[in-house]
Scaffold this motif. Structure first.
Motif, PDB file in Angstrom:
ATOM      1  N   ARG A  20      -2.732  -6.786   3.095  1.00  0.00           N
ATOM      2  CA  ARG A  20      -3.222  -5.203   3.058  1.00  0.00           C
ATOM      3  C   ARG A  20      -2.686  -4.526   4.676  1.00  0.00           C
ATOM      4  O   ARG A  20      -2.165  -3.492   4.140  1.00  0.00           O
ATOM      5  CB  ARG A  20      -4.685  -5.165   3.042  1.00  0.00           C
ATOM      6  CG  ARG A  20      -5.286  -5.347   1.646  1.00  0.00           C
ATOM      7  CD  ARG A  20      -6.715  -4.870   1.539  1.00  0.00           C
ATOM      8  NE  ARG A  20      -7.563  -5.585   2.569  1.00  0.00           N
ATOM      9  CZ  ARG A  20      -8.241  -6.612   2.382  1.00  0.00           C
ATOM     10  NH1 ARG A  20      -8.090  -7.540   1.247  1.00  0.00           N
ATOM     11  NH2 ARG A  20      -8.972  -7.310   3.329  1.00  0.00           N
ATOM     12  N   VAL A  23       1.159  -4.120   4.018  1.00  0.00           N
ATOM     13  CA  VAL A  23       1.413  -2.971   3.131  1.00  0.00           C
ATOM     14  C   VAL A  23       1.248  -1.697   3.750  1.00  0.00           C
ATOM     15  O   VAL A  23       1.886  -0.636   3.793  1.00  0.00           O
ATOM     16  CB  VAL A  23       0.652  -3.198   1.823  1.00  0.00           C
ATOM     17  CG1 VAL A  23       0.769  -1.863   0.995  1.00  0.00           C
ATOM     18  CG2 VAL A  23       1.206  -4.369   1.089  1.00  0.00           C
ATOM     19  N   ARG A  24      -0.057  -1.544   4.235  1.00  0.00           N
ATOM     20  CA  ARG A  24      -0.376  -0.245   5.098  1.00  0.00           C
ATOM     21  C   ARG A  24       0.585   0.107   6.214  1.00  0.00           C
ATOM     22  O   ARG A  24       0.810   1.260   6.471  1.00  0.00           O
ATOM     23  CB  ARG A  24      -1.881  -0.352   5.579  1.00  0.00           C
ATOM     24  CG  ARG A  24      -2.342   0.989   6.164  1.00  0.00           C
ATOM     25  CD  ARG A  24      -3.877   0.479   6.867  1.00  0.00           C
ATOM     26  NE  ARG A  24      -3.693   0.046   7.968  1.00  0.00           N
ATOM     27  CZ  ARG A  24      -4.453  -1.142   8.019  1.00  0.00           C
ATOM     28  NH1 ARG A  24      -5.303  -1.371   7.369  1.00  0.00           N
ATOM     29  NH2 ARG A  24      -4.188  -1.941   9.197  1.00  0.00           N
ATOM     30  N   ASP A  25       0.900  -1.015   7.143  1.00  0.00           N
ATOM     31  CA  ASP A  25       1.867  -0.710   8.042  1.00  0.00           C
ATOM     32  C   ASP A  25       3.401  -0.322   7.599  1.00  0.00           C
ATOM     33  O   ASP A  25       4.281  -0.154   8.450  1.00  0.00           O
ATOM     34  CB  ASP A  25       1.930  -1.989   8.915  1.00  0.00           C
ATOM     35  CG  ASP A  25       0.714  -1.968   9.812  1.00  0.00           C
ATOM     36  OD1 ASP A  25      -0.208  -1.271   9.829  1.00  0.00           O
ATOM     37  OD2 ASP A  25       0.550  -3.000  10.394  1.00  0.00           O
ATOM     38  N   GLY A  26       3.637  -0.263   6.343  1.00  0.00           N
ATOM     39  CA  GLY A  26       4.879  -0.271   5.865  1.00  0.00           C
ATOM     40  C   GLY A  26       5.905  -1.477   6.136  1.00  0.00           C
ATOM     41  O   GLY A  26       6.906  -0.901   6.052  1.00  0.00           O
ATOM     42  N   ASP A  27       5.455  -2.664   6.213  1.00  0.00           N
ATOM     43  CA  ASP A  27       6.217  -3.769   6.717  1.00  0.00           C
ATOM     44  C   ASP A  27       6.750  -4.321   5.563  1.00  0.00           C
ATOM     45  O   ASP A  27       6.001  -4.535   4.355  1.00  0.00           O
ATOM     46  CB  ASP A  27       5.675  -4.573   7.430  1.00  0.00           C
ATOM     47  CG  ASP A  27       5.414  -4.334   8.923  1.00  0.00           C
ATOM     48  OD1 ASP A  27       5.978  -3.074   9.590  1.00  0.00           O
ATOM     49  OD2 ASP A  27       4.289  -4.476   9.518  1.00  0.00           O
ATOM     50  N   ARG A  28       7.949  -5.076   5.430  1.00  0.00           N
ATOM     51  CA  ARG A  28       8.392  -5.625   4.139  1.00  0.00           C
ATOM     52  C   ARG A  28       7.752  -6.937   4.081  1.00  0.00           C
ATOM     53  O   ARG A  28       7.821  -7.504   3.019  1.00  0.00           O
ATOM     54  CB  ARG A  28       9.901  -5.805   4.458  1.00  0.00           C
ATOM     55  CG  ARG A  28      10.943  -4.667   4.315  1.00  0.00           C
ATOM     56  CD  ARG A  28      12.356  -4.894   4.576  1.00  0.00           C
ATOM     57  NE  ARG A  28      12.600  -6.479   4.671  1.00  0.00           N
ATOM     58  CZ  ARG A  28      13.781  -7.218   4.751  1.00  0.00           C
ATOM     59  NH1 ARG A  28      14.863  -6.266   4.633  1.00  0.00           N
ATOM     60  NH2 ARG A  28      13.707  -8.228   5.068  1.00  0.00           N
ATOM     61  N   HIS A  34       0.422  -9.841  11.698  1.00  0.00           N
ATOM     62  CA  HIS A  34      -0.444  -9.369  10.716  1.00  0.00           C
ATOM     63  C   HIS A  34      -1.627 -10.571  10.520  1.00  0.00           C
ATOM     64  O   HIS A  34      -2.978 -10.333  10.318  1.00  0.00           O
ATOM     65  CB  HIS A  34       0.149  -9.267   9.214  1.00  0.00           C
ATOM     66  CG  HIS A  34       0.953  -8.152   9.349  1.00  0.00           C
ATOM     67  ND1 HIS A  34       2.448  -8.337   8.764  1.00  0.00           N
ATOM     68  CD2 HIS A  34       0.833  -7.003   9.565  1.00  0.00           C
ATOM     69  CE1 HIS A  34       3.171  -7.227   9.051  1.00  0.00           C
ATOM     70  NE2 HIS A  34       2.209  -6.262   9.252  1.00  0.00           N
ATOM     71  N   SER A  67       0.535  -0.534  14.407  1.00  0.00           N
ATOM     72  CA  SER A  67       1.038   0.520  13.538  1.00  0.00           C
ATOM     73  C   SER A  67       1.212   1.884  13.959  1.00  0.00           C
ATOM     74  O   SER A  67       1.395   2.889  13.090  1.00  0.00           O
ATOM     75  CB  SER A  67      -0.189   0.239  12.510  1.00  0.00           C
ATOM     76  OG  SER A  67      -1.278   0.805  13.226  1.00  0.00           O
ATOM     77  N   LEU A  72       6.413  -0.454  15.671  1.00  0.00           N
ATOM     78  CA  LEU A  72       7.625   0.343  14.906  1.00  0.00           C
ATOM     79  C   LEU A  72       8.870  -0.503  14.973  1.00  0.00           C
ATOM     80  O   LEU A  72       9.735  -0.177  14.122  1.00  0.00           O
ATOM     81  CB  LEU A  72       7.532   1.593  15.180  1.00  0.00           C
ATOM     82  CG  LEU A  72       6.312   2.519  14.821  1.00  0.00           C
ATOM     83  CD1 LEU A  72       6.642   4.024  15.323  1.00  0.00           C
ATOM     84  CD2 LEU A  72       6.049   2.563  13.363  1.00  0.00           C
ATOM     85  N   GLN A  75       9.530  -2.855  12.270  1.00  0.00           N
ATOM     86  CA  GLN A  75       9.612  -2.507  11.012  1.00  0.00           C
ATOM     87  C   GLN A  75      11.156  -2.391  10.453  1.00  0.00           C
ATOM     88  O   GLN A  75      12.161  -2.226  11.163  1.00  0.00           O
ATOM     89  CB  GLN A  75       9.131  -0.945  10.865  1.00  0.00           C
ATOM     90  CG  GLN A  75       7.703  -0.704  10.670  1.00  0.00           C
ATOM     91  CD  GLN A  75       7.276   0.828  10.048  1.00  0.00           C
ATOM     92  OE1 GLN A  75       7.885   1.557  10.571  1.00  0.00           O
ATOM     93  NE2 GLN A  75       6.075   0.572   9.819  1.00  0.00           N
ATOM     94  N   GLY A  76      11.006  -2.942   9.183  1.00  0.00           N
ATOM     95  CA  GLY A  76      12.805  -3.157   8.776  1.00  0.00           C
ATOM     96  C   GLY A  76      13.240  -4.534   9.277  1.00  0.00           C
ATOM     97  O   GLY A  76      14.406  -4.583   8.741  1.00  0.00           O
TER      98      GLY A  76
END
Length: 173
Positions: A20, A23-28, A34, A67, A72, A75-76
């Motif tokens: 969860r 998904v909430r953090d926008g991570d792949r 996590h 987050s 950041l 991310q990606g």
């Protein structure tokens, strides 16, 4: 044994929480940070192992900041300390299905299972997972722990790891 039997309800909740959070953090992918964050939320033994209130508060602060800015830069990107090849991002169905997990997180789950097996445990404990998360010095979980000033954790968990190694050596004889 199936994953639910090996993980038990407590660790299954940790895995679900990590999913969860990703998904909430926008991570792949679900990564070791996590897992660490979810583990701290769900397991009082792990919180106690991390240290007293100042260390725990600082650590949770870094994890929350992840987050809103600190994470950041992750991310990606794929968390990979170089030990495993990159896994494809996909929906995660369970811990043995490591699609959608960073290579380091997948390795930590496998290591936690092995630690439980070596101590003849029927279930993976939060301490097994914490020890596995701290065993990869290139993981995001270790980076967060170090930034929070929790640097002696692997040494505090070492007696359990040493016991596991001694049991494995005894089995080989």
């Amino acid at each position: 044994m199936d994953d639910d039997a090996v993980l038990g309800a407590e660790l299954a909740a940790v895995v679900a929480g990590a999913r969860r959070r990703a998904v909430r953090d926008g991570d792949r992918q679900i990564d070791t940070a996590h897992l660490l964050h979810s583990l701290l939320e769900h397991d009082s033994e792990v919180r106690a192992a991390v240290g007293g209130p100042p260390q725990l508060a600082r650590l949770l602060g870094y994890l929350v900041q992840r987050s809103i800015g600190y994470g950041l830069r992750w991310q990606g990107s794929v968390e990979d300390s170089g030990g495993l090849s990159v896994l494809p991002a996909a929906a995660v169905r369970g811990p043995r299905d490591t699609a959608g997990w960073s290579p380091a997180a997948a390795a930590a789950l496998a290591d936690a299972r092995e630690r439980a097996h070596l101590r003849a445990g029927t279930r993976v404990t939060g301490i097994d997972l914490l020890a596995a998360l701290t065993s990869d010095p290139g993981s995001r979980a270790v980076e967060v722990l170090e930034r929070a000033g929790v640097r002696d954790l692997p040494a505090r968990l070492e007696p359990g790891a040493r016991d596991c190694a001694e049991e494995a050596d005894a089995r080989e004889l």
